[in-house]
Motif scaffolding. Structure first.
Motif, short mmCIF file in Angstrom:
data_model
loop_
_atom_site.label_atom_id
_atom_site.label_comp_id
_atom_site.label_asym_id
_atom_site.label_seq_id
_atom_site.Cartn_x
_atom_site.Cartn_y
_atom_site.Cartn_z
N GLY A 89 0.69 -1.27 -0.18
CA GLY A 89 0.15 0.02 -0.05
C GLY A 89 0.81 1.41 -0.02
N LEU A 90 1.89 1.25 0.74
CA LEU A 90 2.83 2.24 0.79
C LEU A 90 3.45 2.76 -0.56
CD1 LEU A 90 4.48 1.87 4.31
CD2 LEU A 90 2.72 3.87 3.63
N HIS A 91 3.77 1.66 -1.16
CA HIS A 91 4.45 1.76 -2.56
C HIS A 91 3.37 2.32 -3.50
CE1 HIS A 91 7.96 -0.52 -0.78
NE2 HIS A 91 8.48 0.23 -1.74
N LEU A 92 2.22 1.69 -3.45
CA LEU A 92 1.11 1.93 -4.26
C LEU A 92 0.79 3.60 -4.26
CD1 LEU A 92 -1.04 1.27 -6.43
CD2 LEU A 92 -2.51 0.64 -4.68
N GLY A 93 0.56 3.94 -2.96
CA GLY A 93 0.65 5.44 -2.82
C GLY A 93 1.57 6.27 -3.59
N PHE A 94 2.75 6.02 -3.22
CA PHE A 94 3.87 6.59 -4.01
C PHE A 94 3.60 6.57 -5.46
CE2 PHE A 94 5.97 6.97 0.57
CZ PHE A 94 5.76 8.28 0.61
N ALA A 95 3.41 5.36 -5.81
CA ALA A 95 3.55 5.21 -7.42
C ALA A 95 2.31 5.96 -7.98
CB ALA A 95 3.46 3.79 -7.62
N LEU A 96 1.19 5.97 -7.15
CA LEU A 96 0.14 6.79 -7.76
C LEU A 96 0.43 8.40 -8.02
CD1 LEU A 96 -2.84 5.33 -5.91
CD2 LEU A 96 -2.65 5.59 -8.45
N GLN A 97 1.03 8.94 -6.73
CA GLN A 97 1.62 10.19 -6.62
C GLN A 97 2.75 10.40 -8.21
OE1 GLN A 97 3.19 12.01 -3.09
NE2 GLN A 97 5.08 12.93 -4.22
N LEU A 98 3.58 9.70 -8.15
CA LEU A 98 4.63 9.63 -9.13
C LEU A 98 4.02 9.85 -10.64
CD1 LEU A 98 7.36 7.50 -7.59
CD2 LEU A 98 7.71 10.06 -8.19
N ALA A 99 3.01 8.88 -10.78
CA ALA A 99 2.65 8.73 -11.92
C ALA A 99 1.64 9.77 -12.53
CB ALA A 99 1.71 7.27 -12.04
N LEU A 100 0.73 10.03 -11.37
CA LEU A 100 -0.19 11.22 -11.59
C LEU A 100 0.14 12.74 -11.48
CD1 LEU A 100 -3.18 9.13 -10.09
CD2 LEU A 100 -2.66 9.45 -12.56
N THR A 101 1.02 12.73 -10.65
CA THR A 101 1.62 14.26 -10.57
C THR A 101 3.00 14.45 -11.02
OG1 THR A 101 2.53 14.01 -8.47
CG2 THR A 101 0.23 14.37 -8.54
N GLY A 102 3.64 13.42 -11.32
CA GLY A 102 4.84 13.82 -11.64
C GLY A 102 5.76 14.42 -10.65
N THR A 103 5.38 14.31 -9.53
CA THR A 103 6.21 15.13 -8.41
C THR A 103 6.92 13.95 -7.42
OG1 THR A 103 4.27 15.29 -6.97
CG2 THR A 103 4.91 17.07 -8.25
N GLY A 104 8.03 14.18 -7.05
CA GLY A 104 8.53 13.18 -6.20
C GLY A 104 9.81 12.41 -6.98
N ASP A 105 10.81 12.10 -6.33
CA ASP A 105 11.86 11.35 -6.66
C ASP A 105 11.98 10.03 -6.08
OD1 ASP A 105 14.34 10.17 -6.55
OD2 ASP A 105 15.52 12.09 -6.20
N ARG A 106 11.58 8.72 -7.16
CA ARG A 106 11.53 7.50 -6.56
C ARG A 106 12.55 7.00 -5.87
NH1 ARG A 106 10.40 4.05 -11.95
NH2 ARG A 106 9.40 5.84 -12.79
#
Length: 131
Positions: A89-106
């Motif tokens: 779930g934690l990885h999914l949440g961050f993946a959604l943020q990265l995929a949908l907003t383009g913000t964040g450094d994986r």
């Protein structure tokens, strides 16, 4: 499977292994998150089948690895199934943020997840007021 390979259960080795695993999981999740929504929700019956036949297998494998990885550690009451679902779930949440907003450094997000999952949250003692 990376935790199962070899017998080195040292804190440093396990921490480095988990860091690599978290980065791999983050990369994989970012790649599959657009398809995951379609696979799970485009058709309810197919979504349930996909969850049972594919996703639960991944979660079970993750849970088994966590169970084996925790053997001999100080927190025997930690439930591997709950840890696997939380990790997913934690990885999914961050993946959604990265995929949908383009913000964040994986890589940075992965390191943060690894730190929380590996080291936990540490309560600081309240500062003592001088009298």
């Amino acid at each position: 499977q990376q935790l199962r390979q070899g017998s080195d259960k040292s804190v440093d080795h396990c921490g480095r292994t988990l860091e690599r695993m978290n980065l791999h999981m983050m990369d994989t999740m970012v790649d599959v998150v657009p398809l995951l929504g379609i696979a799970l929700f485009s058709d309810p019956a197919s979504g349930k089948d996909f969850f049972r036949e594919r996703l639960q297998v991944v979660l079970r494998d993750l849970s088994d690895a966590i169970r084996e990885g925790l053997t001999g550690w100080a927190r025997p009451t930690l439930e591997p199934d709950a840890m696997a679902l939380a990790t997913f779930g934690l990885h999914l949440g961050f993946a959604l943020q990265l995929a949908l907003t383009g913000t964040g450094d994986r890589r940075a997000l992965s390191r943060q997840l690894n730190e929380v999952l590996w080291l936990g949250l540490e309560l600081r003692e309240p500062a003592q007021e001088e009298t």
